[in-house]
Write a protein that holds these residues in place. Sequence first.
Motif, PDB file in Angstrom:
ATOM      1  N   UNK A   1      10.562   0.380   2.564  1.00 15.05           N
ATOM      2  CA  UNK A   1       9.214   0.314   1.980  1.00 15.05           C
ATOM      3  C   UNK A   1       8.423   1.588   2.288  1.00 15.05           C
ATOM      4  N   UNK A   2       8.523   2.071   3.514  1.00 22.82           N
ATOM      5  CA  UNK A   2       7.801   3.283   3.893  1.00 22.82           C
ATOM      6  C   UNK A   2       8.271   4.481   3.079  1.00 22.82           C
ATOM      7  N   UNK A   3       9.574   4.605   2.898  1.00 25.69           N
ATOM      8  CA  UNK A   3      10.110   5.711   2.113  1.00 25.69           C
ATOM      9  C   UNK A   3       9.723   5.587   0.638  1.00 25.69           C
TER      10      UNK A   3
ATOM     11  N   UNK B   1       2.154   8.091  -2.123  1.00 29.88           N
ATOM     12  CA  UNK B   1       1.072   7.322  -1.520  1.00 29.88           C
ATOM     13  C   UNK B   1       1.092   7.406   0.009  1.00 29.88           C
ATOM     14  N   UNK B   2       2.138   7.989   0.538  1.00 28.55           N
ATOM     15  CA  UNK B   2       2.229   8.223   1.980  1.00 28.55           C
ATOM     16  C   UNK B   2       2.971   9.534   2.195  1.00 28.55           C
TER      17      UNK B   2
ATOM     18  N   UNK C   1       4.803   7.791   9.386  1.00 26.43           N
ATOM     19  CA  UNK C   1       4.366   7.633   8.005  1.00 26.43           C
ATOM     20  C   UNK C   1       2.847   7.467   7.986  1.00 26.43           C
ATOM     21  N   UNK C   2       2.183   8.290   7.168  1.00 23.64           N
ATOM     22  CA  UNK C   2       0.727   8.309   7.123  1.00 23.64           C
ATOM     23  C   UNK C   2       0.276   7.996   5.697  1.00 23.64           C
ATOM     24  N   UNK C   3      -0.639   7.049   5.559  1.00 24.23           N
ATOM     25  CA  UNK C   3      -1.134   6.635   4.241  1.00 24.23           C
ATOM     26  C   UNK C   3      -1.988   7.728   3.601  1.00 24.23           C
ATOM     27  N   UNK C   4      -1.729   8.001   2.319  1.00 26.80           N
ATOM     28  CA  UNK C   4      -2.531   8.966   1.575  1.00 26.80           C
ATOM     29  C   UNK C   4      -3.371   8.293   0.500  1.00 26.80           C
ATOM     30  N   UNK C   5      -2.925   7.102   0.015  1.00 28.60           N
ATOM     31  CA  UNK C   5      -3.658   6.395  -1.037  1.00 28.60           C
ATOM     32  C   UNK C   5      -3.353   6.951  -2.406  1.00 28.60           C
TER      33      UNK C   5
END
Length: 222
Positions: A192-194, A201-202, A218-222
């Motif tokens: 999911x993170x990848x 989005x991340x 993993x960092x959220x970018x939106x």
Amino acid sequence: MIRVLVVDDDFMVAKVHGGYVARTPGFEVVGVAHTGADALRLVRELRPDLVLLDVYLPDLDGLGVLRELRGLGDDVDVILITAATDVETVRRAMRGGVLHYLIKPFEYAALRDQLAHFAAVRRRLGQLASAGQADVDEVFGSRPRSAPVLPKGLSAQTAELVEGVLRERVGGVSAGECASATALARVSARRYLEHFVSTGRAEVRLKYGGAGRPERLYVWRG
């Protein structure tokens, strides 16, 4: 924490479902009822956010409980959990305003996905002053035509759960930390993170420290 009341006439089934709820981050069981009368009483006393409601109860059945709650003006959210598969029961459940209808038996993942969806909708509505069509589609379980297609094997509800973790961990989250926070397997959390990285989005940041390979955050970018 989202407070859940579990209602089921079978003590062992209620215990299993309560365990599923307790395993899900952000949720807690505040009460268990085994009859319709107890369900109505505990809703009044405990004021839960969500009721997992069985249909087959020894006194007043689950649909009767639902009817009583709505008649009293109680707008508590309800997910019906039952072995009933007849269409009329499904229709009556829809008319009573249930959020979802889960047919027994089911695995933890099925309930986890519905709880994750409930949490995501609750969070989104809490952040809005007014709702657009995409927000309404989310609340009522449909998806806009432009919604991104998830890779095979990934579910929208679990993606929302992982997204929630990403949004909360502003400094970044590792696959292991995400797995722990969502009760997913590490390999599933990484998928999911990848996916969020591949869709922009991340992003991935490398954390260096000690010997060995750097850790992927993993960092959220939106």
